[in-house]
Scaffold this active site. Structure first.
Site, mmCIF file in Angstrom:
data_model
loop_
_atom_site.group_PDB
_atom_site.id
_atom_site.type_symbol
_atom_site.label_atom_id
_atom_site.label_comp_id
_atom_site.label_asym_id
_atom_site.label_seq_id
_atom_site.Cartn_x
_atom_site.Cartn_y
_atom_site.Cartn_z
ATOM 1 N N GLY A 43 -27.565 -34.767 -15.713
ATOM 2 C CA GLY A 43 -26.504 -33.772 -15.835
ATOM 3 C C GLY A 43 -27.104 -32.379 -15.735
ATOM 4 O O GLY A 43 -28.281 -32.180 -16.045
ATOM 5 N N GLN A 48 -27.514 -23.382 -16.511
ATOM 6 C CA GLN A 48 -28.921 -23.765 -16.332
ATOM 7 C C GLN A 48 -29.451 -23.314 -14.971
ATOM 8 O O GLN A 48 -30.661 -23.334 -14.751
ATOM 9 C CB GLN A 48 -29.083 -25.277 -16.466
ATOM 10 C CG GLN A 48 -28.903 -25.773 -17.885
ATOM 11 C CD GLN A 48 -29.149 -27.258 -17.952
ATOM 12 O OE1 GLN A 48 -28.264 -28.053 -17.693
ATOM 13 N NE2 GLN A 48 -30.376 -27.651 -18.280
ATOM 14 N N CYS A 91 -33.971 -32.153 -21.888
ATOM 15 C CA CYS A 91 -33.170 -31.148 -21.198
ATOM 16 C C CYS A 91 -34.045 -30.470 -20.158
ATOM 17 O O CYS A 91 -35.190 -30.116 -20.445
ATOM 18 C CB CYS A 91 -32.646 -30.124 -22.205
ATOM 19 S SG CYS A 91 -31.666 -28.832 -21.424
ATOM 20 N N LEU A 92 -33.518 -30.281 -18.944
ATOM 21 C CA LEU A 92 -34.309 -29.694 -17.864
ATOM 22 C C LEU A 92 -34.678 -28.240 -18.153
ATOM 23 O O LEU A 92 -35.627 -27.722 -17.568
ATOM 24 C CB LEU A 92 -33.554 -29.806 -16.536
ATOM 25 C CG LEU A 92 -33.239 -31.252 -16.089
ATOM 26 C CD1 LEU A 92 -32.508 -31.256 -14.752
ATOM 27 C CD2 LEU A 92 -34.497 -32.103 -16.013
ATOM 28 N N HIS A 133 -23.762 -33.046 -24.458
ATOM 29 C CA HIS A 133 -24.929 -32.187 -24.206
ATOM 30 C C HIS A 133 -24.555 -31.067 -23.220
ATOM 31 O O HIS A 133 -24.854 -29.899 -23.454
ATOM 32 C CB HIS A 133 -26.078 -33.048 -23.650
ATOM 33 C CG HIS A 133 -27.317 -32.282 -23.310
ATOM 34 N ND1 HIS A 133 -28.462 -32.338 -24.078
ATOM 35 C CD2 HIS A 133 -27.593 -31.436 -22.277
ATOM 36 C CE1 HIS A 133 -29.384 -31.550 -23.522
ATOM 37 N NE2 HIS A 133 -28.889 -30.997 -22.437
ATOM 38 N N GLU A 134 -23.871 -31.439 -22.136
ATOM 39 C CA GLU A 134 -23.556 -30.453 -21.095
ATOM 40 C C GLU A 134 -22.493 -29.447 -21.546
ATOM 41 O O GLU A 134 -22.583 -28.264 -21.211
ATOM 42 C CB GLU A 134 -23.118 -31.156 -19.797
ATOM 43 C CG GLU A 134 -24.167 -32.089 -19.180
ATOM 44 C CD GLU A 134 -25.518 -31.441 -18.942
ATOM 45 O OE1 GLU A 134 -25.563 -30.212 -18.743
ATOM 46 O OE2 GLU A 134 -26.530 -32.152 -18.971
ATOM 47 N N HIS A 137 -24.043 -26.803 -23.487
ATOM 48 C CA HIS A 137 -24.677 -25.791 -22.621
ATOM 49 C C HIS A 137 -23.682 -24.684 -22.295
ATOM 50 O O HIS A 137 -24.002 -23.503 -22.393
ATOM 51 C CB HIS A 137 -25.142 -26.422 -21.301
ATOM 52 C CG HIS A 137 -26.557 -26.917 -21.330
ATOM 53 N ND1 HIS A 137 -27.618 -26.115 -21.650
ATOM 54 C CD2 HIS A 137 -27.073 -28.142 -21.062
ATOM 55 C CE1 HIS A 137 -28.738 -26.831 -21.580
ATOM 56 N NE2 HIS A 137 -28.437 -28.055 -21.236
HETATM 57 ZN ZN ZN Z 1 -29.630 -29.678 -21.047
#
Ligand code: ZN
Length: 192
Positions: A43, A48, A91-92, A133-134, A137
């Protein structure tokens, strides 16, 4: 397009609802999917990639070939949370962190797709974890604040990331606070 890392200011900036879905957005979505697959993610939220929009791309399989598992969620709203589950998350934007984060086990949510059509989804387990999670963000909420346990030294990892970020800022690789504000204003004035 690149994935911004902690403590880039866009990661704590609350995203705005997207009011216009145009070719630029469709191109952004395609590029976000590619970046996500390149980095073995499942995701990716628009902030991000330094865009202040309520836009998420998800593929729970993480497989570029599984196009039928690709989802684009625009202006998502969580309608209902049920149950709880503990699980490990990465997380990226925090590449060196693996944290245990409690999440609801089931999520009912609504979102608009790339054609502007609203849909209601009912996701469970791993998929429910991804959407929670997204959407965090998009609210500008870092996932480590919800973590109950860490396999690494969290404070140390965050400090290291901050040091690297300051170095990059000095080298002109990251935006100054003024450049950041200008960037946000530009993107918001075009589509929110
Ligand atoms: Zn993340």
């Amino acid at each position: 397009m690149r994935i911004v890392k902690y403590p880039h200011p866009m990661l704590t900036y609350p995203s705005k609802p997207l009011l216009k879905i145009d070719q630029t957005i469709r191109d952004i979505v395609a590029e976000m999917f590619e970046l996500m697959y390149d980095n073995s993610g499942v995701g990716l939220a628009a902030n991000q990639v330094d865009l202040p929009y309520q836009l998420i791309v998800v593929n729970p399989t993480g497989e570029r070939e599984q196009k039928d598992k690709e989802y684009v969620f625009i202006n998502p709203v969580i309608l209902k949370l049920k149950g709880s589950q503990d699980g490990e998350e990465g997380c990226l934007s925090y590449p060196n962190l693996r944290l245990i984060v409690p999440r609801a086990k089931e999520v009912k949510f609504q979102a608009i797709d790339l054609k502007g059509q609203p849909h209601t989804y009912h996701w469970k387990d791993f998929e429910a974890r991804i959407i929670q999670h997204e959407t965090d963000h998009l609210l500008g909420k870092p996932f480590f604040l919800k973590a109950t346990a860490s396999s690494t030294d969290l404070e140390m990892a965050l400090l290291q990331m901050k040091k690297q970020y300051l170095k990059d800022l000095e080298a002109g690789l990251e935006p100054t606070p003024e450049q950041f504000q200008e960037n946000v204003k530009k993107w918001e004035s075009e589509r929110t």
